[in-house]
Design a protein around this motif. Structure first.
Motif, short mmCIF file in Angstrom:
data_model
loop_
_atom_site.label_atom_id
_atom_site.label_comp_id
_atom_site.label_asym_id
_atom_site.label_seq_id
_atom_site.Cartn_x
_atom_site.Cartn_y
_atom_site.Cartn_z
N LEU A 1 5.96 -1.36 -6.79
CA LEU A 1 4.63 -0.86 -6.50
C LEU A 1 4.58 0.58 -7.00
CD1 LEU A 1 1.93 -1.41 -4.90
CD2 LEU A 1 3.04 -0.23 -2.99
N SER A 2 3.48 0.94 -7.64
CA SER A 2 3.38 2.28 -8.22
C SER A 2 2.09 2.97 -7.77
CB SER A 2 3.41 2.21 -9.75
OG SER A 2 4.63 1.67 -10.20
N LEU A 3 2.13 4.29 -7.84
CA LEU A 3 0.94 5.08 -7.57
C LEU A 3 0.89 6.21 -8.58
CD1 LEU A 3 -1.48 5.43 -5.58
CD2 LEU A 3 -0.09 7.16 -4.42
N GLN A 4 -0.04 6.12 -9.50
CA GLN A 4 -0.26 7.18 -10.48
C GLN A 4 -1.22 8.19 -9.87
OE1 GLN A 4 1.09 7.73 -13.62
NE2 GLN A 4 -0.01 9.69 -13.51
N MET A 5 -0.79 9.43 -9.80
CA MET A 5 -1.59 10.46 -9.16
C MET A 5 -1.92 11.54 -10.18
SD MET A 5 0.37 10.78 -5.49
CE MET A 5 1.81 11.56 -6.21
N ASN A 6 -3.18 11.69 -10.47
CA ASN A 6 -3.65 12.69 -11.43
C ASN A 6 -4.51 13.74 -10.73
OD1 ASN A 6 -2.46 11.19 -13.55
ND2 ASN A 6 -4.32 9.99 -13.82
N ASP A 7 -4.67 14.87 -11.38
CA ASP A 7 -5.51 15.94 -10.85
C ASP A 7 -5.14 16.25 -9.40
OD1 ASP A 7 -9.08 16.45 -10.23
OD2 ASP A 7 -7.50 17.88 -10.76
N LEU A 8 -3.86 16.44 -9.18
CA LEU A 8 -3.39 16.66 -7.82
C LEU A 8 -3.92 17.96 -7.24
CD1 LEU A 8 0.19 15.28 -8.33
CD2 LEU A 8 -1.38 14.54 -6.52
N ARG A 9 -4.13 17.94 -5.95
CA ARG A 9 -4.67 19.09 -5.22
C ARG A 9 -3.71 19.49 -4.11
NH1 ARG A 9 -10.52 16.03 -4.39
NH2 ARG A 9 -11.11 15.97 -6.61
N GLY B 1 0.79 -1.21 0.00
CA GLY B 1 0.00 0.00 0.00
C GLY B 1 0.82 1.27 0.00
N TRP B 2 0.13 2.35 -0.23
CA TRP B 2 0.70 3.69 -0.13
C TRP B 2 -0.01 4.43 1.00
CZ3 TRP B 2 4.92 5.38 -2.67
CH2 TRP B 2 5.33 4.66 -3.79
N PHE B 3 0.78 5.08 1.81
CA PHE B 3 0.28 5.88 2.91
C PHE B 3 0.90 7.27 2.80
CE2 PHE B 3 -1.69 2.51 5.44
CZ PHE B 3 -1.16 1.39 4.81
N TYR C 1 4.59 7.20 1.62
CA TYR C 1 5.35 6.02 1.98
C TYR C 1 4.73 4.78 1.33
CZ TYR C 1 6.98 9.00 5.81
OH TYR C 1 7.52 10.02 6.56
N CYS C 2 5.59 3.91 0.82
CA CYS C 2 5.09 2.60 0.40
C CYS C 2 5.33 1.62 1.53
CB CYS C 2 5.73 2.14 -0.90
SG CYS C 2 7.49 1.76 -0.80
N ALA C 3 4.47 0.62 1.58
CA ALA C 3 4.55 -0.39 2.64
C ALA C 3 4.19 -1.75 2.07
CB ALA C 3 3.61 -0.03 3.78
N ALA C 4 4.74 -2.78 2.68
CA ALA C 4 4.48 -4.14 2.20
C ALA C 4 4.47 -5.11 3.36
CB ALA C 4 5.55 -4.54 1.18
N GLY C 5 3.87 -6.27 3.11
CA GLY C 5 3.99 -7.35 4.08
C GLY C 5 2.96 -7.36 5.18
N SER C 6 1.72 -7.04 4.84
CA SER C 6 0.66 -7.13 5.84
C SER C 6 -0.41 -8.10 5.38
CB SER C 6 0.03 -5.75 6.07
OG SER C 6 -1.04 -5.84 6.99
N VAL C 7 -0.94 -8.85 6.31
CA VAL C 7 -2.03 -9.76 5.99
C VAL C 7 -3.32 -8.98 5.76
CG1 VAL C 7 -3.45 -11.66 6.84
CG2 VAL C 7 -0.98 -11.66 7.27
N TRP C 8 -3.49 -7.93 6.56
CA TRP C 8 -4.69 -7.10 6.46
C TRP C 8 -4.33 -5.78 5.79
CZ3 TRP C 8 -8.56 -10.12 7.47
CH2 TRP C 8 -8.42 -11.16 8.40
N ALA D 1 -3.94 4.13 -0.65
CA ALA D 1 -4.39 3.07 -1.54
C ALA D 1 -3.70 1.78 -1.16
CB ALA D 1 -4.10 3.42 -3.00
N THR D 2 -4.40 0.68 -1.36
CA THR D 2 -3.81 -0.64 -1.09
C THR D 2 -4.15 -1.59 -2.22
OG1 THR D 2 -5.75 -1.46 0.13
CG2 THR D 2 -4.04 -0.32 1.41
#
Length: 121
Positions: free
Chosen positions: A78-86, A35-37, A94-101, A49-50
């Protein structure tokens, strides 16, 4: 040693786009969530987003329809495309990995160092 390295942050004007990337080494996340935080100064960290092992995606209401999360299992990125930024999207991402939930931030075992996104009005 597991490493997550984000890139792609920067400064853009409102309405612009950025693409964040997270290169993952030492870990194969085929069966866990990624995910991205983000965290802005003075605010709590929030989930952006996850994506789970089946590539099912989930987005915060504030970014749905503007951001797209994706993963490349071959490249292990892992990528995050961000459009129409505000301006309110300005934060350290931050990207994160390795969670069951997927929706439990403390459950993520691995985190990157973050990349700054600044959106000016």
């Amino acid at each position: 040693q597991v490493q997550l390295v984000e890139s792609g942050g920067g400064s853009v004007q409102a309405g612009g786009s950025l693409r964040l990337s997270c290169a993952i080494s030492g870990y194969t996340s085929s069966s866990a969530c990624m995910g991205w935080f983000r965290q802005a100064p003075g605010k709590e960290r929030e989930e952006v987003a996850t994506i789970d092992s089946d590539s099912t995606t989930s987005y915060a209401n504030s970014v749905r329809g503007r951001f797209t999360i994706s993963k490349d299992s071959v490249q292990n990125t892992l990528s995050l495309q961000m459009n129409d930024l505000r301006p309110e999207d300005s934060a350290m991402y931050y990207c994160a990995a390795g969670s069951v939930w997927c929706h439990n931030a403390p459950g993520y075992n691995y985190w990157g160092q973050g990349t700054q996104v600044t959106v000016s009005s």
